[in-house]
Write an enzyme that holds these catalytic residues in place. Structure first.
Site, PDB file in Angstrom:
ATOM      1  N   GLY A  38       9.176 -21.861  16.305  1.00  0.00           N
ATOM      2  CA  GLY A  38       8.646 -22.554  17.697  1.00  0.00           C
ATOM      3  C   GLY A  38       7.610 -23.642  16.817  1.00  0.00           C
ATOM      4  O   GLY A  38       7.768 -23.719  15.280  1.00  0.00           O
ATOM      5  N   LYS A  45       0.617  -0.980   0.257  1.00  0.00           N
ATOM      6  CA  LYS A  45      -0.210   0.331  -0.046  1.00  0.00           C
ATOM      7  C   LYS A  45       0.813   1.693  -0.310  1.00  0.00           C
ATOM      8  O   LYS A  45       0.512   1.900  -0.383  1.00  0.00           O
ATOM      9  CB  LYS A  45      -0.886  -0.178   0.904  1.00  0.00           C
ATOM     10  N   GLU A  56      -2.639 -14.361 -17.527  1.00  0.00           N
ATOM     11  CA  GLU A  56      -3.752 -15.332 -16.444  1.00  0.00           C
ATOM     12  C   GLU A  56      -3.998 -17.174 -16.517  1.00  0.00           C
ATOM     13  O   GLU A  56      -4.288 -16.338 -17.680  1.00  0.00           O
ATOM     14  CB  GLU A  56      -4.418 -14.397 -15.971  1.00  0.00           C
ATOM     15  N   ASP A  64      -3.946 -17.366   7.778  1.00  0.00           N
ATOM     16  CA  ASP A  64      -4.179 -17.602   6.678  1.00  0.00           C
ATOM     17  C   ASP A  64      -3.325 -19.436   6.965  1.00  0.00           C
ATOM     18  O   ASP A  64      -3.825 -19.779   5.240  1.00  0.00           O
ATOM     19  CB  ASP A  64      -2.250 -17.265   5.663  1.00  0.00           C
ATOM     20  N   VAL A  98       1.005 -20.869 -18.598  1.00  0.00           N
ATOM     21  CA  VAL A  98       3.087 -20.592 -18.743  1.00  0.00           C
ATOM     22  C   VAL A  98       3.617 -21.832 -18.593  1.00  0.00           C
ATOM     23  O   VAL A  98       3.532 -22.866 -18.016  1.00  0.00           O
ATOM     24  CB  VAL A  98       3.864 -20.127 -17.841  1.00  0.00           C
ATOM     25  N   GLY A 127      -0.521 -17.897  -5.643  1.00  0.00           N
ATOM     26  CA  GLY A 127      -1.691 -17.687  -4.703  1.00  0.00           C
ATOM     27  C   GLY A 127      -0.264 -18.241  -3.357  1.00  0.00           C
ATOM     28  O   GLY A 127       0.746 -18.328  -4.076  1.00  0.00           O
ATOM     29  N   ARG A 128      -1.220 -18.425  -3.078  1.00  0.00           N
ATOM     30  CA  ARG A 128      -0.079 -18.448  -1.365  1.00  0.00           C
ATOM     31  C   ARG A 128      -0.648 -20.073  -0.462  1.00  0.00           C
ATOM     32  O   ARG A 128      -1.717 -20.804  -1.120  1.00  0.00           O
ATOM     33  CB  ARG A 128      -0.122 -17.288  -0.685  1.00  0.00           C
ATOM     34  N   ALA A 164      -5.348 -10.008   6.187  1.00  0.00           N
ATOM     35  CA  ALA A 164      -4.827  -9.902   7.177  1.00  0.00           C
ATOM     36  C   ALA A 164      -6.295  -9.218   8.364  1.00  0.00           C
ATOM     37  O   ALA A 164      -5.514 -10.092   9.492  1.00  0.00           O
ATOM     38  CB  ALA A 164      -3.945  -8.279   7.277  1.00  0.00           C
ATOM     39  N   HIS A 202     -23.805  15.406   2.149  1.00  0.00           N
ATOM     40  CA  HIS A 202     -23.762  16.027   0.760  1.00  0.00           C
ATOM     41  C   HIS A 202     -23.049  16.878   0.288  1.00  0.00           C
ATOM     42  O   HIS A 202     -22.399  17.721   1.493  1.00  0.00           O
ATOM     43  CB  HIS A 202     -24.929  16.480   0.112  1.00  0.00           C
TER      44      HIS A 202
END
Ligand code: FAD
Ligand code: NAD
Length: 482
Positions: free
Chosen positions: A123, A59, A212, A322, A246, A281-282, A330, A454
């Site tokens: 961990g 961002k 894509e 995730d 691809v 993607g993840r 997030a 307005h």
């Protein structure tokens, strides 16, 4: 206090884990949060993907690149003429890095204020109530808390035909740190990251080609929105090629280029780029998270199996963010963190997964909550639809930014709002009022009878609600039922 005395140990300090840890501590639970993240200089950092290489840096660059393009191309419409506009890419990147530093330190401050112990290292879950913590200098310690929250996050999927080399072929992290504007940038994957980072580099001067695989653009969005977006991004100069599979890539160190071979309905093609970003993607970062005979169910994608309340197959072990089902966002992870903390503390908290908003921070932004029109059609749910274009908004005209529309979907019989879709600048902010409306079970009449200031962009939400009812004020009436 001996570390073995913790009520809760959280593994992962991204937005899911650090929020869970803070909320646990607020509720009086002795809490430790383990995270292994270190930046390029080796400094430990809280905040996970989101703060270090995700939401915040992307961002930051979207904002800076938008200002750059706006100053160069659009200010003169307002009667503001500037001389030569120069790009200082190093300065732009330095601002982004400062921002990350400030925000990650902010979490450190929050941990301190809430008395969350930050354990820097790895961990590993070794039992229902057993976590092995290995510090960065290799010291091992066994922790035996009452409750464990797993929040290991995710990492980029790698394509075998386009392996990351850290220079020519990179993931989103690499594309947030180019030290030069690539003349030609290839992007594999026209999803959220591809469009956001593709937009950044296009605005800064790259010729961007997005490959894509699917034949439908932004298939997870409302069709009307994705069609509008495809038109707009095309006009901006993003060269989006659909149905592109691809097959291979070849790096040429001498020329400093990477060639991409791909196929579509027209046949085989080759494109040469200076840099290639792969964002297809993840996937959950659960490799090595568990060791020993622990019956934690993890699916073939690596996602930890959880119920609606983020409880895993092990008693006292929860998983959030995730690494579990649902959108990789997030705010979704953070709210799961809050839910789990409150449930550990004995509260009956639940999370409404139906009203989680999504945003793509391109220009125009794309934001939505609830059902798309095609989902309602396929489920046979009768609906009314109201669309209000920003071209009819006084505020949008004053801003010289009339792209896009608000689209609301309400149940045809009960008028209850079922979905909201916004494509416009600041859609990320406009969607919040729609989220509140859906969360409170509002009808389109509720929104239609609410007074909006307005002139604001929000009035478009009001007008879309009136359009759903068949009587918008600032466009001709017309009601469509599905
Ligand atoms: P993460 O943020 O991935 O954090 C997991 C943490 O766990 C990491 O710090 C990692 O070091 C640590 N960890 C993992 N395993 C272990 C272990 N065994 N021991 C110790 N530590 C461990 N989402 C949005 O909602 N809005 C956006 O605008 C947005 N933009 C994005 C832009 C990009 C480029 C990317 C890549 C992602 C973006 N996302 C965005 C997605 C968002 O970053 C993720 O949904 C979010 O970070 C997930 O939070 P998390 O806490 O589950 O995991
Ligand atoms: P994504 O799922 O949004 O998009 C991946 C795209 O790649 C899809 O359109 C898919 O069809 C395409 N694809 C898959 N395999 C391909 C192939 N072999 N060749 C060409 N195209 C292929 O994933 P992403 O953009 O990598 O983002 C990952 C996650 O990060 C997402 O789940 C997203 O929610 C999150 N994220 C969110 C934001 C945000 O909220 N603004 C921003 C960035 C990332």
């Amino acid at each position: 206090m001996a570390q073995q005395d913790y009520d809760v140990v959280v593994i992962g300090a991204g937005p899911a884990g650090y929020v869970a840890a803070i909320r646990c501590a607020q509720l009086g639970l002795k809490t430790a949060c383990i995270d292994r993240w270190r930046d390029d200089a080796g400094k430990e950092r809280l905040g996970g993907t989101c703060l270090n290489v995700g939401c915040i840096p992307s961002k930051a660059l979207l904002e800076s690149s938008e200002l750059y393009e706006h100053t160069r191309k659009h200010l003169n419409t307002h009667g503001v003429h500037v001389g030569d506009v120069e790009l200082d890419l190093a300065g732009m990147m330095a601002r982004k890095d400062r921002l990350i530093g400030n925000l990650t330190q902010g979490i450190q401050g929050l941990f301190k204020a809430n008395k969350v112990t930050w354990l820097k290292g790895q961990g590993q879950l070794q039992g229902e109530r057993k976590v092995c913590f290995t510090s960065h200098d290799g010291k091992e310690e066994i922790l035996e808390p009452e409750h464990i929250i797993l929040a290991p996050g995710s990492h980029s999927v790698e394509l075998p035909c386009a392996p990351y080399d850290g220079k020519y072929i990179v993931d989103s992290t690499g594309a947030l740190a180019f030290d030069q504007v690539p003349k030609r940038l290839g992007v594999i994957g026209g999803g959220v990251i591809g469009l956001e980072l593709g937009s950044v580099w296009r605005r800064l001067g790259s010729e961007v080609v997005v490959l894509e695989a699917q034949d439908r653009f932004l298939s997870f969005c409302d069709d009307q929105v994705s069609q509008e977006a495809l038109k707009i991004f095309g006009k901006q100069g993003l060269d989006i090629r659909l149905s592109a599979r691809v097959t291979d890539t070849q790096v040429d160190e001498d020329k400093g280029t990477v060639t991409v071979m791909y196929e579509d309905e027209q046949g085989r093609h080759e494109e040469r780029f200076d840099r290639l970003v792969v964002c297809v993607g993840r996937r959950p970062a659960t490799d090595g998270l568990v060791s020993g005979p622990v019956e934690l169910l993890i699916d073939e994608r690596g996602a930890i199996h959880v119920d609606d309340h983020c409880k895993t197959t092990l008693p006292n072990v929860y998983a959030v963010g995730d690494a579990v089902r649902g959108p990789m966002l997030a705010h979704k992870g953070s709210e799961e963190g809050v839910m789990v903390a409150e449930r550990i503390a004995g509260m009956g908290t639940a999370l409404n997964y139906e009203t989680i908003p999504s945003v793509i921070y391109t220009l125009p932004e794309i934001a939505w909550v609830g059902k798309t029109e095609q989902e309602l059609k396929s489920k046979g749910i009768p609906y009314a639809v109201g669309v209000f274009p920003f071209a009819a908004s006084g505020r949008a005209r004053a801003m010289e930014d009339t792209t896009g529309f608000v689209k609301l979907l309400a149940h045809a019989d009960t008028d209850r709002l079922l979905g909201a879709h916004v494509i416009s600048s600041r859609a990320s902010e406009l969607i919040a009022e729609c989220v509140i409306a859906l969360e409170f079970g509002a009808s389109s009449e509720d929104l239609g009878r609410t007074v909006f200031a307005h002139p604001t962009l929000s009035e478009a939400v009001h007008e879309a609600a009136l359009a759903t009812l068949g009587h918008p004020l600032h466009i001709p009436p017309g009601k469509k039922k599905g």
